[in-house]
Design an enzyme around this catalytic site. Structure first.
Site, PDB file in Angstrom:
ATOM      1  N   PRO A 143     -33.861 -29.932  19.522  1.00  0.00           N
ATOM      2  CA  PRO A 143     -34.776 -29.684  18.416  1.00  0.00           C
ATOM      3  C   PRO A 143     -34.638 -30.711  17.289  1.00  0.00           C
ATOM      4  O   PRO A 143     -33.596 -30.828  16.668  1.00  0.00           O
ATOM      5  CB  PRO A 143     -34.380 -28.289  17.921  1.00  0.00           C
ATOM      6  CG  PRO A 143     -33.605 -27.688  19.030  1.00  0.00           C
ATOM      7  CD  PRO A 143     -32.947 -28.826  19.725  1.00  0.00           C
ATOM      8  N   GLU A 144     -35.692 -31.461  17.065  1.00  0.00           N
ATOM      9  CA  GLU A 144     -35.798 -32.323  15.890  1.00  0.00           C
ATOM     10  C   GLU A 144     -36.930 -31.732  15.046  1.00  0.00           C
ATOM     11  O   GLU A 144     -37.355 -30.602  15.298  1.00  0.00           O
ATOM     12  CB  GLU A 144     -36.089 -33.768  16.320  1.00  0.00           C
ATOM     13  CG  GLU A 144     -35.023 -34.317  17.275  1.00  0.00           C
ATOM     14  CD  GLU A 144     -35.291 -35.731  17.770  1.00  0.00           C
ATOM     15  OE1 GLU A 144     -35.977 -36.487  17.063  1.00  0.00           O
ATOM     16  OE2 GLU A 144     -34.824 -36.074  18.865  1.00  0.00           O
TER      17      GLU A 144
END
Length: 281
Positions: A2-3
């Site tokens: 997750p960015e």
DNA sequence: TCCTCCCTGTTC
DNA sequence: GAACAGGGAGGA
């Protein structure tokens, strides 16, 4: 992993299931999943979730005013999903899975429900606190601006020193929310080699910021990228991984010029770039 | 400014 | 059974 686009998607998909819900109790299954600066998770009890937001890669759960007040009363909870963290709501009675690190028991208008924090590799962390306690959190205090809200002059001013521009993009103090995938994709789109020094990339800050923003917006529109672990709060995968130009494509032909993409290690991360389309210096 | 460590499942 | 994935902390 997750960015920014993935965390944004989690926030959006989590919101309908938790906003307005009352926390009846909590259960922490792995102590190290709570940040050392966090208040005890039990202080969520009796509080109502007001909203779900995001700052960089941090998911932010905001609490409605309540509790006893004072310095020991939390008003927000930050969740860093790191590589494999997931936040999902489940029907009441759903047991914790092998990798469930924390369970929050909710009371919603439609009845009881659960919010699970699952994290296979246990790198993710939860931090419950308030404005004063977050101000003591170095990572929070030094977090750079949101890439979608900053201007090119600000980025140029922040690209300093002789380190690789990719290292600077990964530095959350420079700007918040970029990880390995979006660093590589943005640099390809901007035609900048990852090993270019930050100070020389500063001269192309406008092009670079435009690329970063375009890549982030495209990914958000596709609900993020799912390499293997990432899922949104509904358990659904994103689709942006199908649009990668360079990430994970070392040795394959460049989508623009056909030259085999080059794999290397920059800033300790696997890095892919096109030796022809991405100029250094 | 760079490297190692944390952690575990997947892949070679 | 080792290499690898990787964000951030902390140390060299």
């Amino acid at each position: 992993m997750p960015e920014l686009p993935e965390v944004e998607t989690v926030a959006r998909t989590l919101r309908p299931g938790v906003v307005g819900a009352l926390v009846e109790r909590t259960r922490l299954l792995r102590a190290s999943s709570l940040h050392p600066l966090s208040m005890p998770l039990s202080r969520l009890k009796g509080r109502v979730i007001a909203d779900v937001g995001r700052r960089g890669k941090l998911l932010l759960i905001r609490l409605a005013p309540g509790g006893k007040g004072g310095p020991a009363t939390p008003d927000r909870m930050a969740v860093h999903l790191r590589m494999t963290g997931r936040l999902m709501t489940h029907p009441a009675g759903t047991g914790p899975g092998t990798h469930t690190r924390c369970v929050i028991f909710l009371r919603r208008a439609d009845g009881p429900a659960l919010l699970h924090f699952d994290d296979v590799r246990a790198f993710g962390q939860i931090l419950l606190g308030n404005g004063a306690s977050f101000a003591r959190w170095d990572f929070w205090r030094t977090l750079g601006p949101e890439p979608l809200e900053m201007g090119p002059a600000d980025l140029a001013a922040r690209l300093k020193g002789g380190r690789a521009v990719k290292a600077a993009l990964l530095d959350q103090k420079v700007l918040a929310g970029i990880g390995n995938i979006y660093a590589d994709e943005s640099l390809f789109r901007a035609g900048i080699h990852p090993c270019t020094t930050a100070e020389s990339a500063a001269g192309r800050a406008a092009v670079l910021l435009e690329a970063i923003q375009a890549v982030l917006r495209l990914s958000i529109a596709q609900c993020g990228s799912s390499i293997r672990d990432y899922r949104d709060a509904n358990g659904d995968a994103g689709a942006f991984q199908n649009s990668f130009a360079v990430y994970g494509r070392a040795g394959l032909p460049c989508i623009r010029c056909g030259t085999p993409l080059e794999g290397m290690r920059v800033a300790g991360r696997a890095t892919v770039s096109c030796p022809r389309c991405q100029r250094q210096g």
